[in-house]
Enzyme design. Structure first.
Site, PDB file in Angstrom:
ATOM      1  N   ASP A  91      -4.312  -9.333 -61.903  1.00  0.00           N
ATOM      2  CA  ASP A  91      -3.956  -8.285 -60.938  1.00  0.00           C
ATOM      3  C   ASP A  91      -5.243  -7.618 -60.496  1.00  0.00           C
ATOM      4  O   ASP A  91      -5.697  -6.633 -61.084  1.00  0.00           O
ATOM      5  CB  ASP A  91      -2.983  -7.290 -61.553  1.00  0.00           C
ATOM      6  N   ALA A  92      -5.851  -8.187 -59.467  1.00  0.00           N
ATOM      7  CA  ALA A  92      -7.230  -7.868 -59.111  1.00  0.00           C
ATOM      8  C   ALA A  92      -7.356  -7.308 -57.695  1.00  0.00           C
ATOM      9  O   ALA A  92      -8.371  -6.737 -57.341  1.00  0.00           O
ATOM     10  CB  ALA A  92      -8.086  -9.120 -59.232  1.00  0.00           C
ATOM     11  N   LYS A  93      -6.304  -7.483 -56.887  1.00  0.00           N
ATOM     12  CA  LYS A  93      -6.271  -6.954 -55.520  1.00  0.00           C
ATOM     13  C   LYS A  93      -7.561  -7.283 -54.756  1.00  0.00           C
ATOM     14  O   LYS A  93      -8.147  -6.422 -54.109  1.00  0.00           O
ATOM     15  CB  LYS A  93      -6.067  -5.424 -55.533  1.00  0.00           C
ATOM     16  N   ARG A  94      -7.999  -8.543 -54.835  1.00  0.00           N
ATOM     17  CA  ARG A  94      -9.218  -8.931 -54.157  1.00  0.00           C
ATOM     18  C   ARG A  94      -8.950  -9.283 -52.691  1.00  0.00           C
ATOM     19  O   ARG A  94      -7.799  -9.390 -52.264  1.00  0.00           O
ATOM     20  CB  ARG A  94      -9.866 -10.119 -54.859  1.00  0.00           C
TER      21      ARG A  94
ATOM     22  N   ASP B  96      -6.162   0.142 -55.580  1.00  0.00           N
ATOM     23  CA  ASP B  96      -4.908  -0.100 -56.294  1.00  0.00           C
ATOM     24  C   ASP B  96      -4.224   1.267 -56.476  1.00  0.00           C
ATOM     25  O   ASP B  96      -4.760   2.282 -56.040  1.00  0.00           O
ATOM     26  CB  ASP B  96      -5.227  -0.769 -57.648  1.00  0.00           C
TER      27      ASP B  96
END
Lengths: 286, 286
Positions: A91-94, B96
């Protein structure tokens, strides 16, 4: 992990629970804190205790990066410890321009053995596509998130006029919708049901039926159950599809269920409750 | 680094160049590759050679993460090597939900000594604000980026009706604009000219004058000069403000100027050319 393998795991075990390893060293029970690799030890025990109740683990990279090198090491040990029966999510939201996203894809799919990574859509097609180029790997794109800030941009009313040729005549039909709807529509041209999922926050339960209509067969990763207040029943009633189509994540509600030496047993108990409820929703599908 | 300190550096040295350390181990010159810490060695020599021509260094985290633990180590050594006369940017595109963004802010501002981090706006206010809570640190928010995918969402026409009370009567005035304009407007309520910059891609030169009007006094970080084709002259003519207000980044054009043993000298030569041109634009401001 392919879609068929994931679906098989879900129906075999009767659960679509994802356990979120948002491990904060300050919240690790006292008796583990002095351990030289406390974060990994904590994760290991949580994983051992919850394996039978879940089909996926989500590692929130922020909590590991915040610990510097030591944290990155704990992240690597953790993902390598998870058995390959379980789907793993970075879960890195890159997301960045094409040649940079290619490097992020390498980071999570080559240097690390993750099955999937969460990606932010703001920068568009070339920022997302490099993640989709890996056989058996998944891109989980932010759709409508669970936080208050989702209102700021994701729910804006948007429109675009597109020049197209119809019967030899140029026309400019207007495409309209909320920003996250544009993301859902565009992304389905980039990826398939076999390599693309969407993040849909559990706190958006009112809108789940409409969101499901935007992508009837895709999997949704649903965070926000538990500490953030989303209801498992509402989500499941509105968004399960014939192949389940959901991974519902709980992080804090499971991993911090107890501050004592019984933290792993308590985590298992809470995970077991979610799984028990999920089993009944899955059986109702048959 | 405060705004006053950054502006002082810019005018003292006559440059607003940022050197982008997108260091790919496969592109490091042959004679350095066998070095046990080749990425750091390469960066160190680039930094030593370009210090006098630039005011900032941007480390693209993706290239380091792609190398696993060893990469994260090289990133840490690199940022610690940069002297505190120079502004440091973690080009990480993070963002996030609130409690997770707080961890990312810790990662770059506490575990590592970066002056700033690039942040993606999709998830809204609570995903951005944790980065803004650090004295002397900066958030560089994606505005309009330099890649082809910018057209997919950033340039969508957006609108929002807001219920407000005017003279005791509820009215719903409509706010309209491109998505990136909403980002510019909203973010200026979250941060100030002293802790918030925007990313504006150099390939958007046509629109630079309008974009400058959206945030007349904020600094812009401008990637896309060089390999991506943006023009330094166009950007500077349209977007310089009284305190400069620009950090123009070049990565590949500088660090890969030569594949030979002279890579650092060649990098310095290219950086020097940019700086020479920038000096003339800064002098024209007086």
């Amino acid at each position: 992990m392919t879609r068929a393998q994931l679906v098989e795991q879900i129906f075999q075990k009767g659960t679509y629970l994802c356990v979120g390893l948002d491990t904060d060293p300050e919240k690790i029970p006292d008796h583990l804190r002095s351990h030289p690799d406390a974060v990994f030890e904590f994760n290991k025990r949580i994983i051992d205790a919850t394996l039978e109740h879940c089909v996926a683990y989500k590692i929130n990279t922020a909590f590991y990066e915040a610990q510097g090198l030591k944290g990155w090491e704990a992240l690597e040990r953790t993902v390598r410890y998870i058995p390959d029966t379980h789907f793993t999510i970075a879960d890195a939201k890159r997301g960045d321009i094409g040649n940079t996203s290619t490097q992020y894809a390498k980071a999570f799919f080559e240097a690390l053995p993750f099955n999937s990574v969460t990606v932010a859509p703001y920068m568009g097609a070339d920022s997302v596509k490099p993640f989709l180029g890996y056989e058996g790997k998944w891109t989980i794109l932010l759709g409508l998130t669970s936080n208050p800030g989702a209102r700021d941009f994701e729910l804006l009313d948007c429109s675009r006029s597109t020049d197209i040729l119809v019967d030899g005549v140029h026309t400019a039909p207007k495409e309209t919708g909320k920003l996250f709807e544009f993301v859902f529509r565009a992304a389905q041209h980039w990826g398939s049901e076999g390599n693309l999922m969407f993040v849909v926050g559990a706190t958006q339960a009112d809108a789940f039926r409409q969101i499901r209509a935007l992508a009837p067969n895709h999997f949704f990763l649903v965070p926000g159950v538990g500490a953030q207040g989303g209801s498992l029943r509402d989500i499941s009633e509105q968004a399960l599809n014939a192949e389940c189509g959901l991974l519902v994540n709980a992080s804090r509600a499971i991993i911090y269920a107890s501050e004592g030496e019984d933290f792993a047993e308590e985590a298992a108990a809470i995970a077991g409750q979610y799984a028990f409820e999920m089993k009944s929703y899955l059986e109702a599908l048959k």
